[in-house]
Design an enzyme around this catalytic site. Structure first.
Site, PDB file in Angstrom:
ATOM      1  N   CYS A   1      29.141 -28.794 -38.075  1.00 49.73           N
ATOM      2  CA  CYS A   1      28.736 -28.809 -39.488  1.00 49.73           C
ATOM      3  C   CYS A   1      28.514 -27.397 -40.024  1.00 49.73           C
ATOM      4  CB  CYS A   1      27.529 -29.710 -39.689  1.00 49.73           C
ATOM      5  SG  CYS A   1      27.242 -30.118 -41.423  1.00 49.73           S
TER       6      CYS A   1
ATOM      7  N   HIS B   1      29.582 -34.886 -37.726  1.00 49.83           N
ATOM      8  CA  HIS B   1      28.503 -34.887 -36.736  1.00 49.83           C
ATOM      9  C   HIS B   1      28.873 -35.807 -35.572  1.00 49.83           C
ATOM     10  CE1 HIS B   1      25.399 -32.610 -38.882  1.00 49.83           C
ATOM     11  NE2 HIS B   1      26.051 -33.026 -39.955  1.00 49.83           N
TER      12      HIS B   1
ATOM     13  N   GLU C   1      27.347 -36.261 -32.867  1.00 51.94           N
ATOM     14  CA  GLU C   1      26.132 -36.896 -32.331  1.00 51.94           C
ATOM     15  C   GLU C   1      25.690 -38.086 -33.161  1.00 51.94           C
ATOM     16  OE1 GLU C   1      26.303 -34.199 -34.096  1.00 51.94           O
ATOM     17  OE2 GLU C   1      24.501 -33.871 -35.298  1.00 51.94           O
TER      18      GLU C   1
END
Lengths: 260, 220
Positions: B83, B195, B197
């Site tokens: 990001c 992202h 995650e």
């Protein structure tokens, strides 16, 4: 191949337990938010919203632990709302693993708080939750006001002016609840949704009133919502998330269907 | 033991990326740190980032870690930027007026839409930030794409996007009003705008690939 509309199940929690009843048939502990969040994530929920309705400060420590536990097991975005009043509250929740916080009452009592929060943590994690109620009379042009205290207390703030101001202050997303429709199961207030969605550039999450899957479709296609939030239709097992996504996709809405 | 350093410069939620990696593999040790020595001692490095680029760059410089990523890449160490971490690798960003970034990859960071607003192919207005699950078209094979279907959806949340000068560095592209670079790669550096995650199975697969990547095999 476009950005998908999102389905967001909402968990209302008191002292670390999901309330408002969750009646999955095959779940071990129907009140455990971690288990429920995991279940929704596995079923294809696009995000989870965790709404803390705990009143006591001891209870809030439990909330932080719960958020930590969810974030350790559920790898989709997590929004935490309820009782977010200070920059420290936001930091605590982000450190616990929340991706976004939702600010409601504190935005009304101190609008500058939203500006400070967005400057400090970035707009991407600041959701402003707006509870709106129609105040125009029959035959008049539609007008909605912001209410607090579960729709009991009027603030006199015009809903459209308010969301514009919140976005100007740095809100990255609006969670819009119609207090007229909340709990009614007759569908979103689509005129309200459309008015808010057209007023601001940021994504709008529609909430309040979902009773069936067509309501979700209407929220997107007629209300202009970027995401739809629902609790009871999923909690009570009336509809599953894959069923909702499939239905919406069949009506021409871009959804994230293949979660593998 | 697989040692991963997550560069901590006080910006954002580092818990998620650490937990995601710990969930993938038992012998992984995640060190969330701003200590240059500890970062460079790790087997691989994650360079995350959220929030405003000006604050990110100010913290990176204050902590004296602005040369860490280039040093790690020089050593051939696998680095994954996420990001705003990806945006920080470019020459500059137009966010907050103009911010000079690390200059590891040639190109700039621009805002979606600008003053004219952003429209889709049918002329509908698109919201900014670009928030939610969008498809990533893999532009070339890379060890980090292994086991991930082309056009899989990942979770994005950003108002600014990377416009690289060297399009051969684009490893993945996404469409939002126009095409932008969702992933860049160069040597042992891989950078993603989304992202991983927070991107469930596809994201965890990418992180798992990163945990097993030796930093080679990039086809440019």
């Amino acid at each position: 191949m476009a950005l998908a509309k999102r389905i967001i199940p909402c968990l209302d929690c008191d002292k670390g337990r999901v309330v408002k009843g969750v009646k999955f048939l095959d779940i071990r502990d129907a009140g455990d938010p971690v288990e429920i969040a995991k279940r929704y994530s596995d079923a294809g929920a696009d995000e989870i919203t965790f709404l803390d309705i705990t009143a006591s400060s001891e209870g809030r420590e439990t909330t932080v632990k719960t958020v930590e536990a969810i974030a350790s097991q559920v790898f989709i975005p997590l929004t935490v709302g309820g009782g977010i009043r200070t920059l420290e509250d936001i930091r605590t929740m982000l450190n616990a693993g929340a991706d976004k916080v939702s600010i409601n009452t504190a935005a009304v009592t101190n609008p500058e708080f939203v500006r400070e929060a967005a400057q400090r943590f970035g707009s991407q994690c600041i959701v402003v939750a707006v509870d709106a109620k129609k105040v125009s009379a029959e035959g008049e042009a539609d007008r909605w006001e912001i209410f607090t205290h579960g729709g009991r207390k009027s603030t006199g703030l015009d809903a459209i002016d308010w969301v514009r101001r919140m976005v100007d202050y740095g809100a990255g997303e609006i969670l819009l609840t119609s207090m007229d429709r909340d709990g009614t199961k007759i569908g979103f207030d689509l005129a309200l949704n459309r008015a808010v969605s057209e007023a601001v550039d940021v994504p709008v999450i529609a909430s309040g009133g979902v009773g069936n899957l067509q309501h979700l479709v209407d929220g997107v296609l007629e209300g202009g919502a970027d995401a739809v939030l629902a609790a009871s239709i999923f909690h009570f097992g009336e509809f599953s998330i894959p069923q909702a996504k499939q239905f919406m996709a069949e009506q021409g809405i871009t959804m994230r269907l293949d979660i593998n | 033991m697989n040692n991963v350093a997550v560069i901590d410069y006080g910006m954002g939620n580092l818990h998620s990326v650490a937990k995601a990696m710990e969930s993938l593999c038992k012998d992984v040790r995640v060190d969330v740190t701003s200590d240059a020595g500890r970062i460079l001692a790790a087997d691989r490095i994650i360079f995350p980032g959220v929030g405003a680029i000006r604050d990110c760059m100010a913290e990176i410089r204050r902590l004296g870690i602005d040369t860490i990523v280039s040093e790690a890449v020089r050593q051939g160490k696998p680095v994954l930027a996420i990001c705003v971490g990806m945006q920080a690798l470019m020459d500059s960003s137009e966010e907050n007026g103009h911010v000079d970034c690390l200059g590891l990859l040639p190109g700039t960071v621009k805002r979606f839409g600008g003053d004219q607003g952003l429209l889709d192919a049918d002329g509908n207005r698109l919201k900014v930030p670009h928030m939610g699950w969008n498809c990533v078209q893999q532009r070339r094979s890379h060890p980090l794409w292994q086991g991930i279907a082309d056009n899989s959806r990942f979770y994005f949340v950003h108002s600014y996007f990377v416009a690289p000068d060297d399009t051969s560095q684009v490893a993945g592209a996404t469409e939002y009003g126009h095409e932008f670079a969702a992933a860049l790669s160069k040597d042992s550096l891989f950078a993603v705008q989304f992202h991983p995650e927070k991107s469930q199975h596809s994201g965890l697969q990418l992180l798992n690939n990163f945990l097993h990547w030796n930093g080679t095999g990039s086809t440019n």
